[in-house]
Design a protein around this motif. Structure first.
Motif, PDB file in Angstrom:
ATOM      1  N   LYS A   1       0.842  -1.205   0.000  1.00 11.97           N
ATOM      2  CA  LYS A   1       0.000   0.000   0.000  1.00 11.97           C
ATOM      3  C   LYS A   1       0.872   1.248   0.000  1.00 11.97           C
ATOM      4  O   LYS A   1       0.629   2.199  -0.759  1.00 11.97           O
ATOM      5  N   GLY A   2       1.910   1.242   0.827  1.00 10.87           N
ATOM      6  CA  GLY A   2       2.807   2.392   0.871  1.00 10.87           C
ATOM      7  C   GLY A   2       3.584   2.581  -0.421  1.00 10.87           C
ATOM      8  O   GLY A   2       3.786   3.711  -0.880  1.00 10.87           O
ATOM      9  N   ILE A   3       4.031   1.476  -1.017  1.00 19.25           N
ATOM     10  CA  ILE A   3       4.749   1.546  -2.286  1.00 19.25           C
ATOM     11  C   ILE A   3       3.856   2.158  -3.360  1.00 19.25           C
ATOM     12  O   ILE A   3       4.274   3.048  -4.120  1.00 19.25           O
ATOM     13  N   ARG A   4       2.630   1.700  -3.425  1.00 21.73           N
ATOM     14  CA  ARG A   4       1.696   2.215  -4.428  1.00 21.73           C
ATOM     15  C   ARG A   4       1.399   3.703  -4.193  1.00 21.73           C
ATOM     16  O   ARG A   4       1.345   4.492  -5.144  1.00 21.73           O
ATOM     17  N   GLU A   5       1.208   4.080  -2.946  1.00 21.53           N
ATOM     18  CA  GLU A   5       0.910   5.486  -2.653  1.00 21.53           C
ATOM     19  C   GLU A   5       2.084   6.388  -3.036  1.00 21.53           C
ATOM     20  O   GLU A   5       1.885   7.475  -3.581  1.00 21.53           O
ATOM     21  N   ASN A   6       3.293   5.952  -2.748  1.00 18.74           N
ATOM     22  CA  ASN A   6       4.458   6.764  -3.091  1.00 18.74           C
ATOM     23  C   ASN A   6       4.686   6.833  -4.595  1.00 18.74           C
ATOM     24  O   ASN A   6       5.058   7.880  -5.136  1.00 18.74           O
ATOM     25  N   ALA A   7       4.480   5.705  -5.292  1.00 16.22           N
ATOM     26  CA  ALA A   7       4.625   5.709  -6.748  1.00 16.22           C
ATOM     27  C   ALA A   7       3.620   6.662  -7.384  1.00 16.22           C
ATOM     28  O   ALA A   7       3.947   7.413  -8.310  1.00 16.22           O
ATOM     29  N   GLU A   8       2.399   6.631  -6.875  1.00 19.59           N
ATOM     30  CA  GLU A   8       1.360   7.521  -7.390  1.00 19.59           C
ATOM     31  C   GLU A   8       1.693   8.981  -7.075  1.00 19.59           C
ATOM     32  O   GLU A   8       1.485   9.877  -7.910  1.00 19.59           O
ATOM     33  N   ALA A   9       2.227   9.228  -5.872  1.00 16.44           N
ATOM     34  CA  ALA A   9       2.573  10.592  -5.474  1.00 16.44           C
ATOM     35  C   ALA A   9       3.683  11.172  -6.356  1.00 16.44           C
ATOM     36  O   ALA A   9       3.633  12.343  -6.751  1.00 16.44           O
ATOM     37  N   VAL A  10       4.680  10.358  -6.666  1.00 13.68           N
ATOM     38  CA  VAL A  10       5.755  10.821  -7.546  1.00 13.68           C
ATOM     39  C   VAL A  10       5.213  11.123  -8.939  1.00 13.68           C
ATOM     40  O   VAL A  10       5.536  12.152  -9.549  1.00 13.68           O
ATOM     41  N   LYS A  11       4.373  10.239  -9.436  1.00 14.57           N
ATOM     42  CA  LYS A  11       3.792  10.433 -10.769  1.00 14.57           C
ATOM     43  C   LYS A  11       2.962  11.712 -10.815  1.00 14.57           C
ATOM     44  O   LYS A  11       3.050  12.495 -11.777  1.00 14.57           O
ATOM     45  N   GLU A  12       2.183  11.957  -9.778  1.00 15.99           N
ATOM     46  CA  GLU A  12       1.355  13.153  -9.731  1.00 15.99           C
ATOM     47  C   GLU A  12       2.201  14.420  -9.591  1.00 15.99           C
ATOM     48  O   GLU A  12       1.895  15.452 -10.184  1.00 15.99           O
ATOM     49  N   ALA A  13       3.289  14.324  -8.828  1.00 17.55           N
ATOM     50  CA  ALA A  13       4.130  15.499  -8.595  1.00 17.55           C
ATOM     51  C   ALA A  13       4.763  16.016  -9.880  1.00 17.55           C
ATOM     52  O   ALA A  13       5.018  17.219 -10.018  1.00 17.55           O
ATOM     53  N   PHE A  14       5.016  15.121 -10.824  1.00 17.40           N
ATOM     54  CA  PHE A  14       5.661  15.517 -12.074  1.00 17.40           C
ATOM     55  C   PHE A  14       4.699  15.452 -13.261  1.00 17.40           C
ATOM     56  O   PHE A  14       5.138  15.429 -14.417  1.00 17.40           O
ATOM     57  N   ALA A  15       3.385  15.470 -12.984  1.00 16.86           N
ATOM     58  CA  ALA A  15       2.397  15.380 -14.052  1.00 16.86           C
ATOM     59  C   ALA A  15       2.454  16.578 -14.997  1.00 16.86           C
ATOM     60  O   ALA A  15       2.000  16.489 -16.143  1.00 16.86           O
ATOM     61  N   TRP A  16       3.033  17.692 -14.536  1.00 19.78           N
ATOM     62  CA  TRP A  16       3.153  18.877 -15.397  1.00 19.78           C
ATOM     63  C   TRP A  16       4.093  18.619 -16.570  1.00 19.78           C
ATOM     64  O   TRP A  16       4.069  19.334 -17.572  1.00 19.78           O
ATOM     65  N   ASN A  17       4.945  17.584 -16.459  1.00 17.97           N
ATOM     66  CA  ASN A  17       5.907  17.257 -17.513  1.00 17.97           C
ATOM     67  C   ASN A  17       5.485  15.951 -18.184  1.00 17.97           C
ATOM     68  O   ASN A  17       5.684  14.871 -17.628  1.00 17.97           O
ATOM     69  N   PRO A  18       4.891  16.017 -19.380  1.00 13.73           N
ATOM     70  CA  PRO A  18       4.377  14.801 -20.024  1.00 13.73           C
ATOM     71  C   PRO A  18       5.477  13.805 -20.390  1.00 13.73           C
ATOM     72  O   PRO A  18       5.181  12.641 -20.656  1.00 13.73           O
ATOM     73  N   GLY A  19       6.741  14.211 -20.383  1.00 16.99           N
ATOM     74  CA  GLY A  19       7.824  13.296 -20.724  1.00 16.99           C
ATOM     75  C   GLY A  19       8.471  12.640 -19.528  1.00 16.99           C
ATOM     76  O   GLY A  19       9.411  11.853 -19.678  1.00 16.99           O
ATOM     77  N   PHE A  20       7.968  12.931 -18.326  1.00 17.04           N
ATOM     78  CA  PHE A  20       8.608  12.414 -17.110  1.00 17.04           C
ATOM     79  C   PHE A  20       8.380  10.924 -16.934  1.00 17.04           C
ATOM     80  O   PHE A  20       7.301  10.400 -17.187  1.00 17.04           O
ATOM     81  N   ARG A  21       9.431  10.242 -16.471  1.00 14.72           N
ATOM     82  CA  ARG A  21       9.284   8.842 -16.058  1.00 14.72           C
ATOM     83  C   ARG A  21      10.282   8.570 -14.936  1.00 14.72           C
ATOM     84  O   ARG A  21      11.454   8.920 -15.045  1.00 14.72           O
ATOM     85  N   GLU A  22       9.829   7.933 -13.886  1.00 13.01           N
ATOM     86  CA  GLU A  22      10.693   7.518 -12.780  1.00 13.01           C
ATOM     87  C   GLU A  22      11.326   6.171 -13.105  1.00 13.01           C
ATOM     88  O   GLU A  22      10.626   5.221 -13.476  1.00 13.01           O
TER      89      GLU A  22
END
Length: 228
Positions: free
Chosen positions: A41-62
């Motif tokens: 649950k924590g892994i998923r929440e953090n992955a989602e948080a990182v994705k949302e934090a950089f949503a302004w950049n359509p080319g971003f990938r972690e």
């Protein structure tokens, strides 16, 4: 200790274990110790948080460092959030490939790299991140001209920051000088490689914003030099 997070109006969240002592007592009745227990649950929440934090950049990938947790189940969780794999060895490349990651989702960042690892990374279509200018000779010998390539930068004494984990940049074995990196850029241009990336790792476990901003500014300047 308290974990300060940038949610809401600066609320302070207590760092709490994701499992209770009672739950652990039940788990060890079924699974012999030692074992690793992961907080999905924590892994998923953090992955989602990182994705949302950089949503302004359509080319971003972690790109997750596979060597940190080489677990196929966790890689598959991260895959659901379009994360990639940052691999540093043949085994890690094989692990990423076995879980269905395509070349665009695999970054190959290695040091003192055997020829067969470069060849396999190229076979997968991975983004090859060269650590040293001498790697150009390796690619020439192996007749590798990747579609995408990346170069690892070491700022040396220009950036005196560092810590006990990785040391200071001028002491680090990773990355190349400015002039060496520009030599690699010229090589890539002559080979017709249009996708050129840059990478650096000047410090480990950096949590302070000023240090991160300094590194970002340095890399943006380098990107502008390459573009020009």
């Amino acid at each position: 200790r308290d974990l300060r997070m940038s949610r809401g109006l600066g609320d302070v969240y207590k760092r709490q274990p994701f499992v209770t002592k009672e739950q652990l007592d039940e788990i060890v009745k079924k699974y012999p110790t030692p074992f690793h227990l992961y907080d999905e649950k924590g892994i998923r929440e953090n992955a989602e948080a990182v994705k949302e934090a950089f949503a302004w950049n359509p080319g971003f990938r972690e790109y997750f460092a596979v060597k940190a947790t080489p677990n196929p189940f966790i890689l598959n969780i991260l895959k659901e959030y379009d994360c990639g794999c940052d691999c540093s060895s043949l085994t890690e490349l094989m692990l990423a490939d076995s879980q269905g990651f395509d070349g665009q989702h695999i970054m190959f960042s290695s040091n003192d790299t055997p020829a067969e690892e470069f060849a396999f990374a190229d076979e997968l279509g991975a983004i090859i991140n060269l650590d040293d200018v001498s790697n150009l000779d390796d690619l020439e010998r192996l007749q590798i001209v990747p579609e995408r390539i990346c170069f690892r930068y070491n700022p040396g004494p220009e950036l005196t920051r560092g810590n006990a984990i990785i040391g200071t940049p001028e002491e680090a074995k990773y990355g190349m000088t400015y002039d060496q990196l520009m030599t690699c850029v010229d090589w890539a241009k002559k080979k017709g490689i249009s996708y050129i990336g840059i990478h650096t790792m000047v410090i480990s476990a950096e949590l302070e914003l000023p240090g991160l901003l300094g590194t970002i500014s340095m890399m943006c300047d380098l990107a502008n030099d390459i573009r020009d």
